[in-house]
Motif scaffolding. Sequence first.
Motif, PDB file in Angstrom:
ATOM      1  N   ALA A 264       0.804  -1.173   0.071  1.00  0.00           N
ATOM      2  CA  ALA A 264       0.002  -0.029   0.033  1.00  0.00           C
ATOM      3  C   ALA A 264       0.831   1.092  -0.042  1.00  0.00           C
ATOM      4  CB  ALA A 264      -0.988  -0.147   1.048  1.00  0.00           C
ATOM      5  N   LEU A 265       1.947   0.995   0.491  1.00  0.00           N
ATOM      6  CA  LEU A 265       2.889   2.297   0.548  1.00  0.00           C
ATOM      7  C   LEU A 265       4.026   2.345  -0.650  1.00  0.00           C
ATOM      8  CD1 LEU A 265       3.632   2.637   4.500  1.00  0.00           C
ATOM      9  CD2 LEU A 265       1.972   3.884   2.899  1.00  0.00           C
ATOM     10  N   ALA A 266       3.759   1.244  -1.505  1.00  0.00           N
ATOM     11  CA  ALA A 266       4.855   1.229  -2.565  1.00  0.00           C
ATOM     12  C   ALA A 266       5.440   2.614  -3.205  1.00  0.00           C
ATOM     13  CB  ALA A 266       4.420  -0.081  -3.495  1.00  0.00           C
ATOM     14  N   ALA A 267       4.196   3.642  -3.629  1.00  0.00           N
ATOM     15  CA  ALA A 267       4.646   4.508  -4.091  1.00  0.00           C
ATOM     16  C   ALA A 267       5.412   5.585  -3.312  1.00  0.00           C
ATOM     17  CB  ALA A 267       3.313   5.455  -4.570  1.00  0.00           C
ATOM     18  N   SER A 268       4.918   5.402  -2.117  1.00  0.00           N
ATOM     19  CA  SER A 268       5.803   6.394  -1.187  1.00  0.00           C
ATOM     20  C   SER A 268       7.394   5.890  -0.888  1.00  0.00           C
ATOM     21  CB  SER A 268       5.310   6.604   0.286  1.00  0.00           C
ATOM     22  OG  SER A 268       4.034   7.082   0.268  1.00  0.00           O
ATOM     23  N   PHE A 269       7.528   4.598  -0.774  1.00  0.00           N
ATOM     24  CA  PHE A 269       8.764   3.957  -0.722  1.00  0.00           C
ATOM     25  C   PHE A 269       9.646   3.989  -1.813  1.00  0.00           C
ATOM     26  CE2 PHE A 269       6.777   1.344   2.892  1.00  0.00           C
ATOM     27  CZ  PHE A 269       7.721   2.094   3.849  1.00  0.00           C
ATOM     28  N   GLY A 270       9.001   4.133  -3.193  1.00  0.00           N
ATOM     29  CA  GLY A 270       9.559   4.270  -4.570  1.00  0.00           C
ATOM     30  C   GLY A 270      10.252   5.761  -4.679  1.00  0.00           C
ATOM     31  N   ARG A 271       9.382   6.639  -4.141  1.00  0.00           N
ATOM     32  CA  ARG A 271      10.137   8.076  -4.031  1.00  0.00           C
ATOM     33  C   ARG A 271      11.261   8.022  -3.062  1.00  0.00           C
ATOM     34  NH1 ARG A 271       4.624   9.293  -4.657  1.00  0.00           N
ATOM     35  NH2 ARG A 271       4.320   9.681  -2.278  1.00  0.00           N
ATOM     36  N   LEU A 272      11.195   7.439  -1.968  1.00  0.00           N
ATOM     37  CA  LEU A 272      12.346   7.234  -0.903  1.00  0.00           C
ATOM     38  C   LEU A 272      13.553   6.691  -1.640  1.00  0.00           C
ATOM     39  CD1 LEU A 272      13.388   7.829   1.699  1.00  0.00           C
ATOM     40  CD2 LEU A 272      12.138   5.810   2.543  1.00  0.00           C
ATOM     41  N   ARG A 273      13.140   5.548  -2.360  1.00  0.00           N
ATOM     42  CA  ARG A 273      14.159   4.839  -2.984  1.00  0.00           C
ATOM     43  C   ARG A 273      14.919   5.762  -4.129  1.00  0.00           C
ATOM     44  NH1 ARG A 273      12.654  -0.608  -5.854  1.00  0.00           N
ATOM     45  NH2 ARG A 273      14.769  -0.496  -6.073  1.00  0.00           N
ATOM     46  N   GLN A 274      14.167   6.547  -4.652  1.00  0.00           N
ATOM     47  CA  GLN A 274      14.821   7.508  -5.685  1.00  0.00           C
ATOM     48  C   GLN A 274      15.733   8.484  -4.899  1.00  0.00           C
ATOM     49  OE1 GLN A 274      11.484   9.277  -7.859  1.00  0.00           O
ATOM     50  NE2 GLN A 274      11.186   7.475  -9.085  1.00  0.00           N
ATOM     51  N   ASP A 275      15.049   9.073  -3.954  1.00  0.00           N
ATOM     52  CA  ASP A 275      15.923   9.947  -3.381  1.00  0.00           C
ATOM     53  C   ASP A 275      17.227   9.405  -2.681  1.00  0.00           C
ATOM     54  OD1 ASP A 275      13.906  11.892  -3.666  1.00  0.00           O
ATOM     55  OD2 ASP A 275      13.019  11.502  -1.517  1.00  0.00           O
ATOM     56  N   VAL A 276      17.279   8.225  -2.204  1.00  0.00           N
ATOM     57  CA  VAL A 276      18.349   7.382  -1.641  1.00  0.00           C
ATOM     58  C   VAL A 276      19.305   7.297  -2.762  1.00  0.00           C
ATOM     59  CG1 VAL A 276      19.156   5.327  -0.618  1.00  0.00           C
ATOM     60  CG2 VAL A 276      17.157   6.272   0.404  1.00  0.00           C
ATOM     61  N   GLY A 277      18.695   7.040  -3.867  1.00  0.00           N
ATOM     62  CA  GLY A 277      19.718   6.665  -5.192  1.00  0.00           C
ATOM     63  C   GLY A 277      20.313   7.809  -5.532  1.00  0.00           C
TER      64      GLY A 277
END
Length: 457
Positions: A264-277
Motif C-alpha cells: 500500500a505504501l509502494a509509491a511512497s517507498f518508491g520515491r524514497l528509493r529514488q531519493d536514496v539513489g
Amino acid sequence: MPSAVWSLRRRLLAAILGASAVLWLASLGTLTAIAWQETGEVFDDALEESAYMLLAAGGELDARGLLAPLPPPAQDRVRRVDMQYQLVEAGRVVQRSADAPARPFVAGFGDDHGFADLRLDGERWRVFVVRDAARGFEVQVGQRAAKRLDILEELAEALWLPALGFLLLLALVCWWLTGRVLAPLRRTAAALAAQTPNDLAPVATDGQPRELLPIVGALNGVLARLDAALQAERRFTADAAHELRTPLAGLHMHVQLLQRQHPALAASFGRLRQDVGRLAALVDSLLTLARLDPLARAQLASGELALAPLFAELAAEFADEAARRGIVLDVALAPQGAPATVRGDAQMLGIALRNLVGNALRYCPAGSRVELRAGTRADKAWISVCDDGPGVDAASMSRLTERFFRVLGQEEGGSGLGLSIVRRIAELHGIALRFGPGLDGRGLGVTLDWPAAPWSA
C-alpha cells in the motif's frame, strides 16, 4: 577607489636619475666655480707677466716726455690676451693701448706692485700695477671682467651638449641596470604564473636575492597552509563520502524490503528509493571529485584508448535506461574519418562519457534522440554527445560546469556535479570542452576536442 598600478622599476629609475641630476648640477656648479678661480689665476698671471714685460720694454722719455713705443712683440702679446695697458708718469697717462682709458686705471696706488679691482665708465676691471721708481713711471695693465665671463660662456657652450649626452647615456645605462637587477622579480613572477591552480609546490629559494627571500618565504608559508587546508578538505570529503556509501546501501535495501512488505505504501517507498539513489549518486560524484582534484596530468595512466569497445560498452550499459525512458540512444563512430583510438586515461575518459550520456538520458523527454559520435576535424579527434531535448539557455550554458549548479525548471533530480567532473577530466587531459546546439539545431551538444592528433586512424 583602487589605487593606480605603479612601476617599481620606474620609481627606482626616477630616484636614481633625480639624484644623479642634482649631483650633476652640483658638480657642474662646483666645476664652474673652480674654473672661474683657475681662469682668474691664469689671467692674473698674464696681467702680471704682461706688466713686467711692458716695464722691461718701455724705453726712455723722448724730448716731449713720452716713452718710446713698445716693441711689436710686447704689443702683440698684450693685444692677443685682450688686455689694455697704460704707462703712467706723475699721475698722467703718457702711453696707452688703443682701447685703454685716457686717465689712469688706478690713481695713487700705494704699493710697488699689486692687483686692484675697480669700476671704470660702467665696466668692471681687474688691474695689475707695477712701479719703476728709478725711472719715475708705472705700468698699469687691465682686463675687463666681462672678458673672463666670455671665456666661461665659451667653455659652457662647448661642454653642455656632451654633458647632456652623458646624462642621457646615464639614463639608458640605469634603465638597463635596473632591468638586470629586477630580473629575479620577473623570474619569480614567471615561476608563480606557470603554476597550475592545483600546484601548490613552494617557490624555489635557490638563486633568489637576499631582499626577495622574506617575500618568497612568506609566500611559501601561505602556499603550505593553503595546501594543508585543501588536503584536509579533500580527505574530509573523501572520508565522509566513503563512510556514507555503506549506510546508504543498507538504507536502499531496507527501503526496498519495506516496499515489498507494504504494497500500500509502494509509491511512497518508491520515491524514497529514488531519493536514496540520488544521494548515493551524489556520494559517488563527491568521491570522484575528491580523487580528481589533487591529480596532475603526469599522474594519469595515459595510453591509447580504443573507441569501438568503449562505445559498445556504453551502448550496452545505457540500453535499458534509454528503453525505459523511451529515448533512442545511437552510439556509433562517424562513418568516415573516425579515429580508432585516442590518447588518454581509459578510466577517466570512461567516467566523463558516462556522465555526458547519463545527463542526456536523464534530462531528455520520451521520444528524444541521443547520439554519441567520434570523428576528426583538421587532424584533431573529437567525441560528442548530442540530443534533441529541451536544451539550455545561453545564460545557463556558461555555468554548466559550476559545481552544484542545476538549470532551473528541470524536473529530474541531480547533484549538479556531473559536468564538473567532465570539465576536470578534460582539464587533466588538455582537452577542450565545448557546449553548443544539439541535433538538428535543438537540444544540447557537448564536444570533447583533443588538442592535436593524439589518435590513430
